[in-house]
Motif scaffolding. Sequence first.
Motif, PDB file in Angstrom:
ATOM      1  N   LEU A  97      19.272  55.993  34.132  1.00 21.33           N
ATOM      2  CA  LEU A  97      19.159  55.136  35.624  1.00 21.33           C
ATOM      3  C   LEU A  97      20.577  53.981  35.811  1.00 21.33           C
ATOM      4  O   LEU A  97      19.474  53.044  35.275  1.00 21.33           O
ATOM      5  N   TRP A  98      21.085  53.840  36.799  1.00 19.77           N
ATOM      6  CA  TRP A  98      22.519  53.069  36.806  1.00 19.77           C
ATOM      7  C   TRP A  98      21.492  52.447  38.051  1.00 19.77           C
ATOM      8  O   TRP A  98      21.497  52.709  38.465  1.00 19.77           O
TER       9      TRP A  98
ATOM     10  N   ARG B 195      25.733  47.659  36.644  1.00 22.68           N
ATOM     11  CA  ARG B 195      26.542  49.152  37.605  1.00 22.68           C
ATOM     12  C   ARG B 195      26.501  49.049  39.121  1.00 22.68           C
ATOM     13  O   ARG B 195      24.901  48.633  39.258  1.00 22.68           O
ATOM     14  N   GLU B 196      26.905  48.564  40.052  1.00 26.11           N
ATOM     15  CA  GLU B 196      27.041  48.664  40.645  1.00 26.11           C
ATOM     16  C   GLU B 196      26.280  49.686  41.669  1.00 26.11           C
ATOM     17  O   GLU B 196      26.079  49.382  42.668  1.00 26.11           O
ATOM     18  N   HIS B 197      27.003  51.128  41.232  1.00 32.25           N
ATOM     19  CA  HIS B 197      26.599  52.039  42.015  1.00 32.25           C
ATOM     20  C   HIS B 197      25.026  52.939  41.443  1.00 32.25           C
ATOM     21  O   HIS B 197      24.694  52.775  40.336  1.00 32.25           O
ATOM     22  N   ARG B 198      24.259  52.286  42.435  1.00 29.94           N
ATOM     23  CA  ARG B 198      23.323  52.575  41.764  1.00 29.94           C
ATOM     24  C   ARG B 198      22.644  54.388  41.858  1.00 29.94           C
ATOM     25  O   ARG B 198      22.864  54.839  43.343  1.00 29.94           O
ATOM     26  N   THR B 199      22.448  54.733  40.520  1.00 31.57           N
ATOM     27  CA  THR B 199      22.063  56.037  41.070  1.00 31.57           C
ATOM     28  C   THR B 199      21.300  56.497  39.250  1.00 31.57           C
ATOM     29  O   THR B 199      21.484  56.035  38.364  1.00 31.57           O
ATOM     30  N   LEU B 200      21.294  57.763  39.850  1.00 29.42           N
ATOM     31  CA  LEU B 200      20.474  58.280  38.328  1.00 29.42           C
ATOM     32  C   LEU B 200      22.271  59.255  38.077  1.00 29.42           C
ATOM     33  O   LEU B 200      22.762  60.227  38.639  1.00 29.42           O
TER      34      LEU B 200
ATOM     35  N   GLN C 173      16.589  46.072  44.306  1.00 32.49           N
ATOM     36  CA  GLN C 173      17.655  45.483  44.255  1.00 32.49           C
ATOM     37  C   GLN C 173      18.852  47.469  44.571  1.00 32.49           C
ATOM     38  O   GLN C 173      19.916  47.191  44.712  1.00 32.49           O
ATOM     39  N   GLY C 174      17.618  47.835  45.559  1.00 30.76           N
ATOM     40  CA  GLY C 174      18.805  48.483  46.677  1.00 30.76           C
ATOM     41  C   GLY C 174      19.140  49.834  45.248  1.00 30.76           C
ATOM     42  O   GLY C 174      19.610  51.000  46.574  1.00 30.76           O
ATOM     43  N   THR C 175      18.368  50.442  44.589  1.00 28.33           N
ATOM     44  CA  THR C 175      17.929  52.024  43.769  1.00 28.33           C
ATOM     45  C   THR C 175      16.789  53.047  44.606  1.00 28.33           C
ATOM     46  O   THR C 175      15.936  52.300  45.136  1.00 28.33           O
ATOM     47  N   ARG C 176      16.920  53.636  45.076  1.00 23.14           N
ATOM     48  CA  ARG C 176      16.818  54.370  46.366  1.00 23.14           C
ATOM     49  C   ARG C 176      16.464  55.908  45.449  1.00 23.14           C
ATOM     50  O   ARG C 176      16.208  56.031  44.553  1.00 23.14           O
TER      51      ARG C 176
END
Length: 432
Positions: free
Chosen positions: A209-210, A253-258, A423-426
Amino acid sequence: MSDPSADPFEALREPVRPVDPDPIFAERLRERLRRALLEPTGGIMTTGTIIDRPAGAATGEARLHTLNAYLTVDDARRALEWYPRAFGARVLGEPTVMPDGRIGHAELAVGDSVFMLADEWPELALAGPRARGGASVSLYLRVPDVDAVVDRAVREGATLDRPVADAPYGRNGVVYDPFGHRWMIITPAPEEAAAGPRLRTGDIGYVSLWVPDVERAAAFYQAVLGWRYQPGSSEQGRMVEGLSQPMGLWGGREHRTLMPCFAVEDVHEAVRRIRDAGGEATEPRTEPYGRVADCTDDQGMAFAVFEPGEGGRAPADRPRHGEISYLTFEVPDSARFRAFFGHVLGWEFVRGRVEDGWEARIDGTPVRYMVGLQGGHERPAVVPMYAVDDIDVAVQNVRAAGGTATEPSRESYGMSSYCSDDQGTRFYLGQH
């Protein structure tokens, strides 16, 4: 002129005066002995006996293995009494006592294994966990009855860190001993029950998880899902422990993703296919869990491929609380995604329930984890759904921890809520 009748050996009759060895020399000598005894033909060293036996010989006796623990404690004499009481350890031989009274070396046996300990030696930069501000490693102890051992350790003064609970790999709990060392104590599950199905090419063997701030993320998901962690390979990494699905957090990591890591039979062949399909891939490198390459697809989505080896197992078919139950791949162009991963991983796709939505399959069965795909998004991202036991409580926990969550709604598979962390990670919550 010297007396020719004098005895030339008279000087040797002087009284013997013992000399204390230099501490640094003594430590180096002990280290040389330890290294020598850890060679494949070595055995156990105690101050009384050396037992030599071929490496791997069938025996119920305790012995040094390839990797063994050597503990530094702030009171070795107390430790030599405490470990036998708490864990049933046996002291091997007599401890080495240094001239200043400190224990320089001692050995104990638990089951078929030997571990060693010594007092702190600040002059050699050897200090116990409490002097260093906490444990940096965990000791993994397999026992027949974890409940009894943890209860006894706590009665003897250990601090309970994680109560005993069931997990797919066995029933386990965690304690800190009075000297600051962390013990993960487990009664393993029977091999048949513990081992899930083998990972197939295209199954997901690991996810990361980034997030921008790993400390904030660790606190958030601990509050919401009960995750616990071990340190990762760098200060930005955390490994989530206690799940049937290998998972980590990665900060900065600014790009919030898995970021998913896919199992493949041959990582070099997978790298060739990725490049042929328009993606990018690093040259494979060897890690403890297998050979791996970092990649991006032809739309910029980050992923990895790895060879899982003989021990690679898929996650449980029915996820437990806090585990991933579904992954949604959001991509700009679903047709390009299907062509790319069909070529690289052999995925097949069937239409899903939403517009431009697809379900991924391997030989007609779902990818593990279950994977869905939806096109039409500006930037690639992977959005997980986490299984929860009580979605109403989980939604309250998300909001209390600073995240957002929709009111739960009923879907065909159960109750669901669409959320984001602080932090806005969905992500989604699902009660199945």
